[in-house]
Design an enzyme around this catalytic site. Structure first.
Site, short mmCIF file in Angstrom:
data_model
loop_
_atom_site.label_atom_id
_atom_site.label_comp_id
_atom_site.label_asym_id
_atom_site.label_seq_id
_atom_site.Cartn_x
_atom_site.Cartn_y
_atom_site.Cartn_z
N ILE A 137 -28.89 -51.03 72.93
CA ILE A 137 -28.19 -49.48 72.79
C ILE A 137 -26.82 -49.72 73.25
CG2 ILE A 137 -30.38 -48.13 73.53
CD1 ILE A 137 -29.32 -47.95 76.41
N ASP A 138 -25.73 -48.89 72.74
CA ASP A 138 -24.47 -49.27 72.72
C ASP A 138 -24.21 -48.92 74.30
OD1 ASP A 138 -24.37 -49.12 69.88
OD2 ASP A 138 -24.13 -46.80 70.14
N LYS A 139 -22.76 -49.37 74.51
CA LYS A 139 -22.10 -49.49 75.90
C LYS A 139 -22.28 -48.23 76.52
CE LYS A 139 -17.71 -50.39 77.92
NZ LYS A 139 -15.96 -50.69 77.59
N THR A 141 -24.03 -45.49 75.84
CA THR A 141 -25.26 -44.87 75.76
C THR A 141 -26.05 -45.23 77.04
OG1 THR A 141 -25.36 -45.12 73.49
CG2 THR A 141 -27.46 -44.55 74.38
N ARG A 237 -25.71 -41.65 65.94
CA ARG A 237 -24.07 -41.29 66.02
C ARG A 237 -23.73 -41.18 64.53
NH1 ARG A 237 -21.38 -45.90 69.48
NH2 ARG A 237 -19.45 -44.77 68.83
#
Length: 301
Positions: A137-139, A141, A237
Protein backbone atom coordinates in the site's frame (compact mmCIF):
# COMPACT_ATOMS: atom_id res chain seq x y z
CA UNK A 1 19.57 2.27 -14.03
CA UNK A 2 16.02 3.65 -14.23
CA UNK A 3 15.41 6.69 -16.43
CA UNK A 4 12.66 9.25 -15.82
CA UNK A 5 11.98 12.17 -18.15
CA UNK A 6 10.14 15.42 -17.50
CA UNK A 7 9.11 18.37 -19.66
CA UNK A 8 9.03 21.55 -17.61
CA UNK A 9 5.51 22.97 -17.36
CA UNK A 10 5.01 26.68 -18.13
CA UNK A 11 3.95 27.49 -14.58
CA UNK A 12 7.12 25.89 -13.16
CA UNK A 13 9.52 28.18 -15.01
CA UNK A 14 11.96 29.89 -12.68
CA UNK A 15 12.03 27.18 -10.02
CA UNK A 16 15.36 25.83 -8.84
CA UNK A 17 16.17 22.49 -10.42
CA UNK A 18 16.33 20.69 -7.06
CA UNK A 19 13.07 22.25 -5.86
CA UNK A 20 11.26 21.18 -9.05
CA UNK A 21 12.54 17.62 -8.76
CA UNK A 22 11.61 17.48 -5.07
CA UNK A 23 8.00 18.15 -6.15
CA UNK A 24 8.18 15.44 -8.78
CA UNK A 25 9.98 12.90 -6.60
CA UNK A 26 8.60 13.42 -3.08
CA UNK A 27 10.04 10.14 -1.77
CA UNK A 28 13.59 11.39 -2.41
CA UNK A 29 15.22 13.87 -0.07
CA UNK A 30 16.42 17.20 -1.42
CA UNK A 31 19.99 16.39 -0.33
CA UNK A 32 19.88 13.10 -2.23
CA UNK A 33 18.60 14.86 -5.35
CA UNK A 34 21.39 17.42 -5.03
CA UNK A 35 23.91 14.57 -4.88
CA UNK A 36 22.43 13.05 -8.04
CA UNK A 37 22.75 16.44 -9.75
CA UNK A 38 26.38 16.78 -8.62
CA UNK A 39 27.14 13.25 -9.86
CA UNK A 40 25.75 14.05 -13.31
CA UNK A 41 22.79 11.69 -12.99
CA UNK A 42 20.39 14.55 -13.75
CA UNK A 43 20.70 16.63 -16.91
CA UNK A 44 18.74 19.49 -18.46
CA UNK A 45 18.58 19.43 -22.25
CA UNK A 46 21.54 17.06 -22.14
CA UNK A 47 23.69 19.38 -20.01
CA UNK A 48 24.75 19.02 -16.38
CA UNK A 49 23.43 21.92 -14.32
CA UNK A 50 23.77 23.02 -10.70
CA UNK A 51 21.04 22.42 -8.12
CA UNK A 52 20.37 26.17 -8.11
CA UNK A 53 19.79 26.31 -11.87
CA UNK A 54 16.51 28.09 -12.70
CA UNK A 55 14.58 25.85 -15.05
CA UNK A 56 12.85 27.16 -18.18
CA UNK A 57 9.51 26.26 -19.70
CA UNK A 58 9.55 23.23 -22.02
CA UNK A 59 13.08 22.18 -21.07
CA UNK A 60 13.62 18.44 -20.96
CA UNK A 61 15.00 16.96 -17.74
CA UNK A 62 16.44 13.44 -17.59
CA UNK A 63 16.81 11.70 -14.23
CA UNK A 64 18.88 8.50 -14.05
CA UNK A 65 18.24 6.62 -10.82
CA UNK A 66 20.93 4.09 -9.86
CA UNK A 67 19.95 0.58 -8.82
CA UNK A 68 19.97 -0.46 -5.18
CA UNK A 69 22.40 -3.17 -4.16
CA UNK A 70 21.76 -6.06 -1.76
CA UNK A 71 24.27 -4.69 0.75
CA UNK A 72 22.18 -1.56 1.26
CA UNK A 73 19.16 -3.42 2.65
CA UNK A 74 19.63 -3.74 6.40
CA UNK A 75 17.51 -4.60 9.41
CA UNK A 76 16.40 -1.70 11.61
CA UNK A 77 14.57 -1.64 14.93
CA UNK A 78 11.43 0.23 13.84
CA UNK A 79 8.24 -0.36 15.88
CA UNK A 80 5.63 -2.47 14.13
CA UNK A 81 1.97 -2.99 14.98
CA UNK A 82 1.64 -6.74 14.43
CA UNK A 83 -1.97 -7.98 14.42
CA UNK A 84 -1.20 -11.66 13.89
CA UNK A 85 1.79 -13.95 13.43
CA UNK A 86 2.39 -17.65 12.91
CA UNK A 87 5.10 -19.78 11.30
CA UNK A 88 3.96 -18.87 7.77
CA UNK A 89 2.97 -15.23 7.82
CA UNK A 90 2.33 -12.09 9.79
CA UNK A 91 -0.27 -9.35 9.46
CA UNK A 92 0.81 -5.75 10.05
CA UNK A 93 -1.15 -2.54 10.60
CA UNK A 94 1.05 0.00 8.76
CA UNK A 95 1.41 3.57 9.96
CA UNK A 96 1.10 6.62 7.72
CA UNK A 97 4.36 7.80 6.20
CA UNK A 98 6.06 4.39 6.13
CA UNK A 99 7.23 3.21 2.71
CA UNK A 100 6.69 -0.52 2.20
CA UNK A 101 9.99 -1.45 0.52
CA UNK A 102 13.36 0.26 -0.06
CA UNK A 103 13.82 2.51 -3.07
CA UNK A 104 16.36 5.06 -4.16
CA UNK A 105 16.66 7.73 -1.47
CA UNK A 106 15.09 5.61 1.27
CA UNK A 107 17.11 2.52 2.11
CA UNK A 108 16.69 2.26 5.86
CA UNK A 109 13.28 3.38 7.17
CA UNK A 110 10.85 1.10 5.33
CA UNK A 111 8.55 -1.71 6.37
CA UNK A 112 11.04 -4.19 4.89
CA UNK A 113 13.84 -2.85 7.13
CA UNK A 114 11.55 -3.26 10.14
CA UNK A 115 10.50 -6.76 9.08
CA UNK A 116 14.12 -7.87 8.68
CA UNK A 117 14.69 -6.87 12.32
CA UNK A 118 11.55 -8.50 13.73
CA UNK A 119 11.43 -11.68 11.63
CA UNK A 120 14.27 -14.18 11.25
CA UNK A 121 13.33 -15.38 7.76
CA UNK A 122 11.10 -13.99 5.03
CA UNK A 123 10.04 -15.31 1.66
CA UNK A 124 12.59 -14.50 -1.02
CA UNK A 125 10.23 -14.68 -4.00
CA UNK A 126 10.24 -10.93 -4.62
CA UNK A 127 14.00 -10.63 -4.22
CA UNK A 128 16.20 -8.75 -1.80
CA UNK A 129 14.31 -5.45 -2.04
CA UNK A 130 10.90 -6.92 -1.24
CA UNK A 131 11.39 -9.98 0.99
CA UNK A 132 8.06 -11.36 2.16
CA UNK A 133 6.04 -8.60 0.49
CA UNK A 134 2.93 -10.10 -1.08
CA UNK A 135 1.16 -6.80 -1.79
CA UNK A 136 1.84 -3.17 -0.93
CA UNK A 137 0.00 0.00 0.00
CA UNK A 138 1.16 3.55 -0.62
CA UNK A 139 3.40 5.47 1.77
CA UNK A 140 0.57 7.61 3.18
CA UNK A 141 -2.07 4.86 3.14
CA UNK A 142 -2.53 3.22 6.52
CA UNK A 143 -3.77 -0.22 7.42
CA UNK A 144 -3.45 -3.95 6.93
CA UNK A 145 -0.77 -5.84 5.01
CA UNK A 146 0.02 -9.56 5.01
CA UNK A 147 3.66 -10.62 4.81
CA UNK A 148 4.90 -14.12 3.90
CA UNK A 149 7.64 -15.82 5.91
CA UNK A 150 8.32 -18.59 3.41
CA UNK A 151 7.96 -19.19 -0.31
CA UNK A 152 5.09 -21.67 0.06
CA UNK A 153 2.97 -19.15 1.95
CA UNK A 154 3.98 -16.42 -0.50
CA UNK A 155 2.78 -18.46 -3.45
CA UNK A 156 -0.42 -19.38 -1.64
CA UNK A 157 -1.26 -15.73 -0.88
CA UNK A 158 -0.16 -14.40 -4.28
CA UNK A 159 -2.48 -16.84 -6.02
CA UNK A 160 -5.43 -15.41 -4.08
CA UNK A 161 -4.45 -11.92 -5.20
CA UNK A 162 -4.39 -13.03 -8.82
CA UNK A 163 -7.72 -14.86 -8.73
CA UNK A 164 -9.35 -11.99 -6.74
CA UNK A 165 -10.37 -14.24 -3.84
CA UNK A 166 -8.45 -12.20 -1.25
CA UNK A 167 -10.82 -9.75 0.46
CA UNK A 168 -9.54 -6.16 0.64
CA UNK A 169 -11.69 -3.29 1.87
CA UNK A 170 -10.63 0.32 2.38
CA UNK A 171 -12.11 3.41 3.97
CA UNK A 172 -11.55 6.63 2.05
CA UNK A 173 -12.70 10.20 2.56
CA UNK A 174 -13.38 11.90 -0.75
CA UNK A 175 -14.28 15.39 -1.83
CA UNK A 176 -17.86 16.22 -2.76
CA UNK A 177 -21.20 14.50 -2.42
CA UNK A 178 -21.09 11.08 -4.09
CA UNK A 179 -24.54 10.86 -5.66
CA UNK A 180 -24.94 7.09 -5.86
CA UNK A 181 -25.17 5.02 -2.68
CA UNK A 182 -22.91 2.47 -4.34
CA UNK A 183 -21.20 2.05 -7.66
CA UNK A 184 -18.32 0.56 -9.63
CA UNK A 185 -15.45 2.12 -11.55
CA UNK A 186 -14.17 -0.22 -14.26
CA UNK A 187 -11.38 1.61 -16.09
CA UNK A 188 -7.92 0.40 -17.21
CA UNK A 189 -4.89 1.84 -15.43
CA UNK A 190 -1.34 2.39 -16.62
CA UNK A 191 1.51 4.87 -16.40
CA UNK A 192 0.49 8.42 -17.24
CA UNK A 193 1.76 9.54 -20.64
CA UNK A 194 2.67 12.95 -19.20
CA UNK A 195 4.23 11.97 -15.87
CA UNK A 196 5.85 8.58 -15.46
CA UNK A 197 5.48 8.64 -11.67
CA UNK A 198 1.72 9.03 -11.90
CA UNK A 199 -0.89 6.49 -12.92
CA UNK A 200 -3.78 7.28 -15.21
CA UNK A 201 -6.71 5.79 -17.06
CA UNK A 202 -5.22 4.70 -20.37
CA UNK A 203 -6.84 2.60 -23.13
CA UNK A 204 -3.97 0.10 -23.23
CA UNK A 205 -3.68 -0.18 -19.44
CA UNK A 206 -4.45 -3.19 -17.25
CA UNK A 207 -8.05 -3.82 -16.26
CA UNK A 208 -8.88 -2.26 -12.89
CA UNK A 209 -12.16 -2.53 -11.00
CA UNK A 210 -13.10 -0.67 -7.81
CA UNK A 211 -16.46 -1.11 -6.07
CA UNK A 212 -17.54 1.58 -3.62
CA UNK A 213 -20.43 2.35 -1.31
CA UNK A 214 -21.28 5.37 0.79
CA UNK A 215 -20.77 5.03 4.55
CA UNK A 216 -21.57 8.59 5.60
CA UNK A 217 -22.06 12.00 4.03
CA UNK A 218 -20.63 15.23 5.42
CA UNK A 219 -20.85 18.79 4.19
CA UNK A 220 -18.53 18.80 1.18
CA UNK A 221 -17.18 15.29 1.81
CA UNK A 222 -18.22 11.63 1.61
CA UNK A 223 -16.84 8.68 3.56
CA UNK A 224 -16.83 5.57 1.37
CA UNK A 225 -15.87 1.94 1.63
CA UNK A 226 -13.96 0.73 -1.44
CA UNK A 227 -13.49 -2.93 -2.33
CA UNK A 228 -10.79 -3.97 -4.77
CA UNK A 229 -11.53 -6.51 -7.47
CA UNK A 230 -8.06 -5.86 -8.87
CA UNK A 231 -5.00 -4.36 -7.20
CA UNK A 232 -3.33 -1.81 -9.47
CA UNK A 233 -0.97 0.92 -8.30
CA UNK A 234 -2.92 3.94 -6.93
CA UNK A 235 -6.15 2.27 -8.07
CA UNK A 236 -8.61 3.79 -5.58
CA UNK A 237 -6.96 7.20 -5.81
CA UNK A 238 -7.08 7.36 -9.61
CA UNK A 239 -10.53 5.81 -9.94
CA UNK A 240 -12.18 8.16 -7.45
CA UNK A 241 -10.46 11.17 -9.00
CA UNK A 242 -11.74 10.05 -12.41
CA UNK A 243 -15.34 10.40 -11.23
CA UNK A 244 -14.56 13.84 -9.76
CA UNK A 245 -14.29 12.70 -6.14
CA UNK A 246 -10.55 12.74 -5.35
CA UNK A 247 -9.36 11.59 -1.97
CA UNK A 248 -8.84 14.21 0.72
CA UNK A 249 -5.13 14.89 1.15
CA UNK A 250 -4.16 13.40 -2.21
CA UNK A 251 -1.95 16.13 -3.68
CA UNK A 252 -1.00 13.90 -6.64
CA UNK A 253 -4.48 13.25 -8.02
CA UNK A 254 -6.62 15.72 -6.11
CA UNK A 255 -6.58 19.18 -4.61
CA UNK A 256 -3.28 20.94 -3.93
CA UNK A 257 -4.47 22.81 -0.82
CA UNK A 258 -6.20 20.15 1.25
CA UNK A 259 -6.33 20.51 5.06
CA UNK A 260 -4.29 17.30 5.48
CA UNK A 261 -1.19 16.08 3.67
CA UNK A 262 -1.34 12.55 2.36
CA UNK A 263 -4.51 10.77 1.27
CA UNK A 264 -7.04 9.74 3.91
CA UNK A 265 -7.13 6.11 2.81
CA UNK A 266 -7.10 3.17 5.21
CA UNK A 267 -6.84 -0.55 4.46
CA UNK A 268 -9.46 -1.56 6.99
CA UNK A 269 -10.15 -5.23 6.25
CA UNK A 270 -8.17 -8.13 4.82
CA UNK A 271 -9.30 -11.73 4.46
CA UNK A 272 -7.50 -14.73 2.97
CA UNK A 273 -7.06 -18.49 3.10
CA UNK A 274 -3.98 -19.82 4.88
CA UNK A 275 -2.05 -23.01 4.08
CA UNK A 276 -3.20 -24.82 7.23
CA UNK A 277 -5.36 -22.54 9.43
CA UNK A 278 -8.35 -21.97 7.17
CA UNK A 279 -9.75 -18.55 6.37
CA UNK A 280 -8.52 -15.57 8.40
CA UNK A 281 -10.16 -12.13 8.48
CA UNK A 282 -8.68 -9.01 10.02
CA UNK A 283 -10.14 -5.57 10.73
CA UNK A 284 -8.55 -2.40 12.03
CA UNK A 285 -10.07 1.04 12.69
CA UNK A 286 -8.88 4.17 10.92
CA UNK A 287 -5.81 5.78 12.43
CA UNK A 288 -5.74 8.95 14.53
CA UNK A 289 -5.37 11.60 11.82
CA UNK A 290 -8.23 10.10 9.81
CA UNK A 291 -10.36 9.68 12.94
CA UNK A 292 -9.70 13.24 14.13
CA UNK A 293 -10.64 14.71 10.76
CA UNK A 294 -13.91 12.77 10.71
CA UNK A 295 -14.68 14.02 14.23
CA UNK A 296 -14.08 17.58 13.05
CA UNK A 297 -16.49 17.11 10.14
CA UNK A 298 -19.07 15.59 12.48
CA UNK A 299 -18.92 18.66 14.73
CA UNK A 300 -19.42 20.92 11.71
CA UNK A 301 -22.56 19.09 10.50
Amino acid sequence: MEEIQYLVEDEKEGLRLDVYLREKLPDLSRSYLQKLIEDGCITVEGRIRKSSYKIKSQEGILVELPELSELEITAKDIPLRILYEDEDLLVVDKEKGMVVHPAVGNYHDTLVNALLFHVKDLSGINGVLRPGIVHRIDKDTTGILVVAKNDQAHGYLSHQLKDHSMIRRYYALVHGNVKLEEGTVDAPLGRSKNDRLKMGIVPDGKRAVTHYKVIRRYKGYTLIEASLETGRTHQIRVHMASIHHPLVGDFTYGHKKDPVKGQLLHAAALGFQTPDKGFLMFHTPVHKEFRDFLAKLHRMD
